[in-house]
Design an enzyme around this catalytic site. Sequence first.
Site, mmCIF file in Angstrom:
data_model
loop_
_atom_site.group_PDB
_atom_site.id
_atom_site.type_symbol
_atom_site.label_atom_id
_atom_site.label_comp_id
_atom_site.label_asym_id
_atom_site.label_seq_id
_atom_site.Cartn_x
_atom_site.Cartn_y
_atom_site.Cartn_z
ATOM 1 N N ASP A 35 0.813 -1.214 0.000
ATOM 2 C CA ASP A 35 0.000 0.000 0.000
ATOM 3 C C ASP A 35 0.851 1.271 0.000
ATOM 4 O O ASP A 35 2.064 1.226 0.248
ATOM 5 C CB ASP A 35 -0.961 0.008 1.210
ATOM 6 C CG ASP A 35 -0.303 -0.508 2.493
ATOM 7 O OD1 ASP A 35 0.949 -0.534 2.555
ATOM 8 O OD2 ASP A 35 -1.026 -0.883 3.432
ATOM 9 N N ASP A 37 -7.900 -2.693 13.603
ATOM 10 C CA ASP A 37 -9.253 -2.957 13.101
ATOM 11 C C ASP A 37 -9.296 -4.182 12.190
ATOM 12 O O ASP A 37 -10.284 -4.434 11.519
ATOM 13 C CB ASP A 37 -9.815 -1.722 12.371
ATOM 14 C CG ASP A 37 -9.008 -1.356 11.125
ATOM 15 O OD1 ASP A 37 -8.049 -2.082 10.785
ATOM 16 O OD2 ASP A 37 -9.343 -0.345 10.485
ATOM 17 N N HIS A 67 -7.305 -4.806 9.601
ATOM 18 C CA HIS A 67 -6.903 -4.644 8.195
ATOM 19 C C HIS A 67 -5.596 -5.376 7.895
ATOM 20 O O HIS A 67 -4.726 -5.503 8.750
ATOM 21 C CB HIS A 67 -6.841 -3.167 7.775
ATOM 22 C CG HIS A 67 -5.745 -2.352 8.379
ATOM 23 N ND1 HIS A 67 -5.916 -1.052 8.804
ATOM 24 C CD2 HIS A 67 -4.425 -2.628 8.622
ATOM 25 C CE1 HIS A 67 -4.770 -0.579 9.255
ATOM 26 N NE2 HIS A 67 -3.848 -1.518 9.166
ATOM 27 N N GLU A 77 -9.633 -2.005 4.973
ATOM 28 C CA GLU A 77 -10.377 -1.665 6.172
ATOM 29 C C GLU A 77 -11.658 -2.510 6.252
ATOM 30 O O GLU A 77 -12.036 -3.150 5.263
ATOM 31 C CB GLU A 77 -10.711 -0.166 6.145
ATOM 32 C CG GLU A 77 -9.483 0.744 6.052
ATOM 33 C CD GLU A 77 -8.671 0.801 7.339
ATOM 34 O OE1 GLU A 77 -8.487 -0.238 7.997
ATOM 35 O OE2 GLU A 77 -8.185 1.897 7.692
HETATM 36 C C1 F6R Z 1 1.239 -1.215 6.032
HETATM 37 C C2 F6R Z 1 0.282 -2.306 6.253
HETATM 38 C C3 F6R Z 1 -0.565 -2.296 7.468
HETATM 39 C C4 F6R Z 1 0.259 -2.549 8.737
HETATM 40 C C5 F6R Z 1 -0.631 -2.559 9.967
HETATM 41 C C6 F6R Z 1 0.134 -2.755 11.246
HETATM 42 O O1 F6R Z 1 1.963 -1.419 4.850
HETATM 43 O O2 F6R Z 1 0.215 -3.174 5.451
HETATM 44 O O3 F6R Z 1 -1.547 -3.300 7.332
HETATM 45 O O4 F6R Z 1 0.941 -3.750 8.627
HETATM 46 O O5 F6R Z 1 -1.346 -1.345 10.054
HETATM 47 O O6 F6R Z 1 0.924 -1.643 11.505
HETATM 48 P P1 F6R Z 1 1.908 -1.596 12.767
HETATM 49 O O7 F6R Z 1 2.958 -2.611 12.536
HETATM 50 O O8 F6R Z 1 2.450 -0.199 12.740
HETATM 51 O O9 F6R Z 1 1.067 -1.893 13.964
#
Ligand code: F6R
Length: 275
Positions: free
Chosen positions: A79, A148, A150, A155
């Site tokens: 992303d 959440d 994702h 989302e």
């Molecule tokens: C970002 C992504 C997100 C993160 C997720 C966890 O490229 O794919 O799904 O992996 O938001 O983020 P952290 O590791 O910061 O808790």
Amino acid sequence: MFIRAGSWLNFVVEVIIRADEAAAARLVARILVKEVRANPHLVLGLATGRTMEAVYRLLVEAHRQEGLDFSLCRTFNLDEYVGLAADHPGAYRYYMNRHLFEQVNFDPRNTHLPNGMAKDLEAECARYEHVIEKAGGIDLQLLGIGRDGHIGFNEPLSALRSRTRVKALTPTTLEQNAPCFGGADNMPRRAITMGVGTILECRRCLLLATGAEKAEVIARAVEGPITSMVSATALQLHPRCTVVVDEPAARRLEGADYYHWIFANEPEWEEFRES
Ligand code: F6R
């Protein structure tokens, strides 16, 4: 024959619990190192976020100390924020350059992220799907998980067959990632993300989650019913998904004893057990 958690024929969600964040990251890095060594042309799907920083540090270490070679690998990130240039400190391209790409020997032409600055975002999403396909698909997709549920920026209520597209971020995600922007008010509200369907097409998924704040969502993702309200539950439909968590993130897992037992006994994991 060992039956693994969630196994159905060869469909497997493997859950591995390590004592702490460092040990969990070490295991993920060791799996990645093994895959890159086995296939120098590996097509790697990458994630960003706080959790991945430790993994990237270990990959940099493996490159510097053991000569791990990334020169033939290709990468596709999950992303990118809409509206951030590559040199914006909040951009995922900036994160990847800083934490990994500039520290090892990837050919920059082989590192791909969606272009959040594209004039035609829909065309950019289609282009991204196309380049993944042209590369022969993703061999190994590294994943984190949001509070959440994702994966990527899929989302809640992301269709289980969704493809790369623009998603509006939830208040939970804005709150989760706000510290990187000095507050939620400065954060982009939308991102381009691979779809759940795009992720499910990779050949292997490797999800890392650490910390007590992920315990609830990990239990829902791994042991709960499949629902588009928690995108990570779609991984239960994947042919080969490994979920690595630390003890705090494993706290709500009902099958924890079973997962420990499998990791301790399954021959495949022998080389990954630490003495
Ligand atoms: C970002 C992504 C997100 C993160 C997720 C966890 O490229 O794919 O799904 O992996 O938001 O983020 P952290 O590791 O910061 O808790």
